[in-house]
Design a protein around this motif. Structure first.
Motif, PDB file in Angstrom:
ATOM      1  N   LEU A  99       0.830  -1.207   0.000  1.00 23.95           N
ATOM      2  CA  LEU A  99       0.000   0.000   0.000  1.00 23.95           C
ATOM      3  C   LEU A  99       0.865   1.258   0.000  1.00 23.95           C
ATOM      4  O   LEU A  99       0.596   2.209  -0.745  1.00 23.95           O
ATOM      5  CB  LEU A  99      -0.930   0.005   1.218  1.00 23.95           C
ATOM      6  CG  LEU A  99      -2.009  -1.074   1.221  1.00 23.95           C
ATOM      7  CD1 LEU A  99      -2.751  -1.061   2.550  1.00 23.95           C
ATOM      8  CD2 LEU A  99      -2.966  -0.879   0.076  1.00 23.95           C
ATOM      9  N   ARG A 147      -8.864  -3.553 -11.341  1.00 24.45           N
ATOM     10  CA  ARG A 147      -9.043  -4.274 -10.082  1.00 24.45           C
ATOM     11  C   ARG A 147      -7.898  -5.276  -9.989  1.00 24.45           C
ATOM     12  O   ARG A 147      -7.515  -5.876 -10.989  1.00 24.45           O
ATOM     13  CB  ARG A 147     -10.377  -5.010 -10.096  1.00 24.45           C
ATOM     14  CG  ARG A 147     -10.685  -5.760  -8.818  1.00 24.45           C
ATOM     15  CD  ARG A 147     -12.024  -6.463  -8.857  1.00 24.45           C
ATOM     16  NE  ARG A 147     -13.068  -5.527  -9.252  1.00 24.45           N
ATOM     17  CZ  ARG A 147     -14.015  -5.816 -10.143  1.00 24.45           C
ATOM     18  NH1 ARG A 147     -14.054  -6.982 -10.745  1.00 24.45           N
ATOM     19  NH2 ARG A 147     -14.932  -4.925 -10.454  1.00 24.45           N
ATOM     20  N   ARG A 179      -8.593  -7.212  -2.177  1.00 25.93           N
ATOM     21  CA  ARG A 179      -8.937  -6.794  -3.550  1.00 25.93           C
ATOM     22  C   ARG A 179      -9.075  -5.286  -3.545  1.00 25.93           C
ATOM     23  O   ARG A 179      -9.632  -4.696  -2.623  1.00 25.93           O
ATOM     24  CB  ARG A 179     -10.264  -7.417  -4.012  1.00 25.93           C
ATOM     25  CG  ARG A 179     -10.254  -8.906  -4.167  1.00 25.93           C
ATOM     26  CD  ARG A 179      -9.566  -9.427  -5.382  1.00 25.93           C
ATOM     27  NE  ARG A 179     -10.255  -9.067  -6.612  1.00 25.93           N
ATOM     28  CZ  ARG A 179      -9.691  -9.108  -7.800  1.00 25.93           C
ATOM     29  NH1 ARG A 179      -8.447  -9.488  -7.934  1.00 25.93           N
ATOM     30  NH2 ARG A 179     -10.349  -8.776  -8.873  1.00 25.93           N
ATOM     31  N   ARG A 180      -8.563  -4.652  -4.569  1.00 27.88           N
ATOM     32  CA  ARG A 180      -8.597  -3.196  -4.657  1.00 27.88           C
ATOM     33  C   ARG A 180      -8.964  -2.787  -6.068  1.00 27.88           C
ATOM     34  O   ARG A 180      -8.592  -3.437  -7.038  1.00 27.88           O
ATOM     35  CB  ARG A 180      -7.218  -2.660  -4.300  1.00 27.88           C
ATOM     36  CG  ARG A 180      -7.105  -1.192  -4.560  1.00 27.88           C
ATOM     37  CD  ARG A 180      -6.393  -0.370  -3.558  1.00 27.88           C
ATOM     38  NE  ARG A 180      -6.618  -0.707  -2.202  1.00 27.88           N
ATOM     39  CZ  ARG A 180      -5.658  -0.887  -1.321  1.00 27.88           C
ATOM     40  NH1 ARG A 180      -4.410  -0.802  -1.671  1.00 27.88           N
ATOM     41  NH2 ARG A 180      -5.940  -1.155  -0.081  1.00 27.88           N
ATOM     42  N   THR A 181      -9.689  -1.669  -6.188  1.00 26.49           N
ATOM     43  CA  THR A 181     -10.013  -1.069  -7.481  1.00 26.49           C
ATOM     44  C   THR A 181      -9.496   0.357  -7.454  1.00 26.49           C
ATOM     45  O   THR A 181      -9.698   1.073  -6.473  1.00 26.49           O
ATOM     46  CB  THR A 181     -11.535  -1.077  -7.735  1.00 26.49           C
ATOM     47  OG1 THR A 181     -11.989  -2.431  -7.698  1.00 26.49           O
ATOM     48  CG2 THR A 181     -11.879  -0.457  -9.070  1.00 26.49           C
ATOM     49  N   GLU A 182      -8.797   0.766  -8.528  1.00 25.59           N
ATOM     50  CA  GLU A 182      -8.237   2.112  -8.605  1.00 25.59           C
ATOM     51  C   GLU A 182      -8.410   2.685  -9.996  1.00 25.59           C
ATOM     52  O   GLU A 182      -8.433   1.950 -10.985  1.00 25.59           O
ATOM     53  CB  GLU A 182      -6.736   2.108  -8.285  1.00 25.59           C
ATOM     54  CG  GLU A 182      -6.420   1.886  -6.840  1.00 25.59           C
ATOM     55  CD  GLU A 182      -4.924   1.985  -6.568  1.00 25.59           C
ATOM     56  OE1 GLU A 182      -4.567   2.667  -5.598  1.00 25.59           O
ATOM     57  OE2 GLU A 182      -4.132   1.393  -7.311  1.00 25.59           O
ATOM     58  N   ARG A 233      -8.885   6.149  -5.783  1.00 29.09           N
ATOM     59  CA  ARG A 233      -9.839   5.058  -5.547  1.00 29.09           C
ATOM     60  C   ARG A 233     -11.234   5.566  -5.880  1.00 29.09           C
ATOM     61  O   ARG A 233     -11.629   6.616  -5.386  1.00 29.09           O
ATOM     62  CB  ARG A 233      -9.762   4.587  -4.114  1.00 29.09           C
ATOM     63  CG  ARG A 233      -8.410   3.916  -3.854  1.00 29.09           C
ATOM     64  CD  ARG A 233      -8.259   3.500  -2.452  1.00 29.09           C
ATOM     65  NE  ARG A 233      -8.507   2.079  -2.398  1.00 29.09           N
ATOM     66  CZ  ARG A 233      -8.679   1.429  -1.268  1.00 29.09           C
ATOM     67  NH1 ARG A 233      -8.684   2.070  -0.138  1.00 29.09           N
ATOM     68  NH2 ARG A 233      -8.865   0.140  -1.280  1.00 29.09           N
TER      69      ARG A 233
END
Length: 172
Positions: A28, A138, A146-149, A171
């Motif tokens: 991160l 994603r 899980r991340r979406t940017e 984000r």
């Protein structure tokens, strides 16, 4: 005399959870450092030198070359898709798609992209006039996060190649 009492060692599960937390935190932090770029365009040192009235030498005079075709929306979309796939599969090759200045601003690039798994592009919005492309993707981080940017890449053309001169992340 009796031997000193043995220190209790943490269990393997505790060490694994702590290790995953450290890796996720570093990922991160690295992503934040990677995608927090300056909005200033890349400048070459020559552009900052004061101009003189001297006639340029033969080496400094521009040479006639075939003019490059303009960058199209399709070119920018293809670049974004290829870049994410390349950076995810081989962070070293992805790093080569950054300008030298942006490479210097991205010391944790390889660490960040090494932590990203299964990137999936959801949307791409190219802007040939601004030489930028925005993509939403994603991906997974260690520990199943899980991340979406939304990523904005600011691009420059060097010969026939497009290179990333800066990037920013948000984000959605």
């Amino acid at each position: 005399m009796s031997p000193p009492p043995r220190a209790r060692r943490p269990s393997g599960a505790v060490l694994a959870i702590a290790g995953a937390a450290v890796i996720a935190g570093l990922g991160l932090l690295g992503a934040a450092l990677l995608f927090t770029g300056s909005d200033e365009p890349e400048r070459s040192p020559r552009a900052e030198e004061p101009r003189t009235s001297e006639t340029p030498t033969t080496e400094e005079q521009p040479r006639a070359t075939r003019s490059a075709e303009p960058v199209t929306a399709a070119d920018l979309e293809r670049f974004a898709r290829d870049y994410v796939r390349t950076a995810s599969d081989d962070p070293g090759r992805g790093f080569a798609l950054l300008t030298r200045d942006y490479q210097q601003q991205s010391p944790r690039y390889r660490e960040v992209w090494t932590a990203i798994d299964d990137p999936e592009i959801l949307r791409v919005t190219p802007d040939p006039e601004a030489m930028s492309v925005v993509y939403t993707y994603r991906y997974s981080l260690p520990g199943g996060v899980r991340r979406t940017e939304d990523i904005t890449l600011r691009l420059v053309r060097r010969g026939e190649r497009l290179l990333i001169a800066g990037a920013s992340a948000r984000r959605p």
